[in-house]
Design an enzyme around this catalytic site. Structure first.
Site, PDB file in Angstrom:
ATOM      1  N   SER A 121      22.024 -22.825  -8.772  1.00 57.00           N
ATOM      2  CA  SER A 121      22.212 -21.589  -8.021  1.00 57.00           C
ATOM      3  C   SER A 121      23.379 -21.795  -7.070  1.00 57.00           C
ATOM      4  O   SER A 121      23.457 -22.823  -6.381  1.00 57.00           O
ATOM      5  CB  SER A 121      20.950 -21.238  -7.234  1.00 57.00           C
ATOM      6  OG  SER A 121      21.141 -20.039  -6.502  1.00 57.00           O
ATOM      7  N   HIS A 135      28.172 -14.927  -6.566  1.00 61.96           N
ATOM      8  CA  HIS A 135      26.841 -15.517  -6.764  1.00 61.96           C
ATOM      9  C   HIS A 135      26.637 -15.774  -8.247  1.00 61.96           C
ATOM     10  O   HIS A 135      27.009 -14.962  -9.098  1.00 61.96           O
ATOM     11  CB  HIS A 135      25.759 -14.552  -6.267  1.00 61.96           C
ATOM     12  CG  HIS A 135      24.396 -14.849  -6.825  1.00 61.96           C
ATOM     13  ND1 HIS A 135      23.859 -14.164  -7.897  1.00 61.96           N
ATOM     14  CD2 HIS A 135      23.469 -15.780  -6.479  1.00 61.96           C
ATOM     15  CE1 HIS A 135      22.663 -14.647  -8.179  1.00 61.96           C
ATOM     16  NE2 HIS A 135      22.404 -15.630  -7.343  1.00 61.96           N
ATOM     17  N   ASN A 137      23.609 -17.818 -10.972  1.00 62.48           N
ATOM     18  CA  ASN A 137      22.375 -18.561 -11.134  1.00 62.48           C
ATOM     19  C   ASN A 137      22.129 -18.762 -12.615  1.00 62.48           C
ATOM     20  O   ASN A 137      22.253 -17.815 -13.404  1.00 62.48           O
ATOM     21  CB  ASN A 137      21.216 -17.793 -10.492  1.00 62.48           C
ATOM     22  CG  ASN A 137      19.882 -18.481 -10.674  1.00 62.48           C
ATOM     23  OD1 ASN A 137      19.251 -18.360 -11.727  1.00 62.48           O
ATOM     24  ND2 ASN A 137      19.445 -19.188  -9.662  1.00 62.48           N
TER      25      ASN A 137
END
Length: 389
Positions: A121, A135, A137
């Site tokens: 992550s 971001h 993940n």
């Protein structure tokens, strides 16, 4: 579909670590910053992880008398800011005999079943508001006879550039097509997942999001997930050149205000945050994704026609980025003077004009003293000359 063996998950953990190394090496080289790494053990079972963090230094080490380890105290941030004000790229690989009931309920899995969870992550908050927050993940979960992959990547811009949003989604579609995975379905899923119902807006320009994915086989799902992780450097490179643009203090304030949306989503809706906390994961590693500095303002609305309004007008609702027509793109043209002045180096602090500089106490104080002294000298000379007459 057959359950993956422990050997397959062991290999997957090694693959995830290599992806983490690949990303961290690239970002450290580009930013000139060094990651602080913490290796930790999972207290509720076996395994652990590697937390790697970049951030503005707000800690100072205080040595203890003798040979003790010393302690830390909080201090004001040091300036100029680094390229990334805050960021982390974390690996974890844990296993246990049973998950807490809250996690069992959230994941809809049987109680008292052994489980394994592994993944990466990451989140990075740049100092320059023309460089968006990113971001990503990628993860795998196995519990009893159930297993799946999940993950995704999304971009949260503050001053978006349309051509870059299109390029980002174009690259994602090419990646999905190469691995026979449904870009359009996962793009729509990302738009709906990273949506703040209480604000009625998306977190940014989206990307892709997938969960409970098995593909044609474990190997098929694994190959795509690792490929996404390794593609990160190319995907984020689309936006990184924006770091040379100058920005104002007002733009910095807008960046801090918009970071609040990221915090709201992470704490109120994000599944990864909830799972990590419910499974008694390492709290510091879970919440390291939050930005170092964030502001909230009551009833703020950007003035119409401004650079800030441009974000609200076109980039906070789902868009079909890959089917925009020439007319659509003309309609979505930014306002005048939208981009900052380009420099030959990365810019991490707002630009101050001459008048703005005089508002700074470090400049205003000495300047006022000097001007006052000059006026006093002139006054004394004038009085002296009058007296002599």
């Amino acid at each position: 579909m057959s359950i993956p063996s422990n050997e397959q998950i062991d290999q997957l953990e090694r693959d995830f670590k290599l992806v983490q190394d690949h990303i961290c090496t690239f970002l450290a080289s580009f930013s000139g910053q060094s990651f602080e790494e913490t290796q930790w053990n999972y207290d509720k079972g076996e395994g652990g992880g590697r937390t790697r963090v970049l951030e503005v230094n707000r800690r100072r080490h205080v040595p203890s008398p003798g040979h003790g380890a010393g302690s830390w105290e909080l201090v004001e941030e040091r300036k100029p800011r680094p390229f990334f004000e805050k960021g982390a790229c974390n690996f974890s690989g844990i296993k246990g005999s049973n998950l807490p009931k809250s996690a069992v309920s959230a994941l809809q899995i049987p109680e008292n079943e052994p489980y394994r969870a592994t993944g990466i992550s990451l989140i990075f908050h740049p100092s320059n508001p023309y460089v968006p927050t990113v971001h990503m993940n990628i993860r795998c979960f196995v519990c009893g006879d159930k297993w799946w992959f999940g993950g995704g990547i999304d971009i949260t811009p503050y001053y978006p550039i349309l051509e870059q949003a299109i390029a980002f989604h174009t690259d994602l579609k090419q990646l999905c097509d190469a691995h026979d995975t449904p870009y359009l379905e996962w793009k729509k899923w990302c738009d709906s997942y990273f949506f703040l119902p209480h604000r009625k807006e998306t977190r940014g320009i989206g990307g892709i999001f997938y969960d409970h994915y098995q593909g044609n086989s474990f190997e098929h799902a694994r190959e795509f997930t690792i490929a996404l992780g390794r593609r990160f450097n190319d995907l984020y490179t689309i936006f990184l050149p924006n770091c040379t643009m100058s920005f104002t203090k007002q733009q910095r304030e807008f960046q801090l205000y918009r970071r609040g949306r990221y915090v709201e989503f992470n704490l109120a809706y994000d599944r990864g945050t909830k799972f990590g906390l419910m499974s008694d994961g390492r709290t510091e590693s879970i919440l390291v994704s939050l930005p170092a500095t964030v502001h909230w303002a009551y009833e703020y609305k950007p003035p119409k026609g401004t650079r800030e309004d441009y974000l609200y007008k076109y980039f906070l609702q789902p868009q079909n980025w890959l089917t925009l027509t020439g007319e659509d793109k003309d309609l979505m043209a930014p306002p005048p003077n939208y981009l900052g002045k380009e420099n030959s180096h990365a810019v991490t602090m707002p630009a101050y004009g001459i008048l703005s500089a005089f508002k700074c106490p470090y400049i205003l104080g000495p300047t006022t003293f000097v001007l006052g002294a000059l006026i006093a000298v002139a006054f004394v000379k004038n009085i002296t000359s009058l007296t002599r007459r």
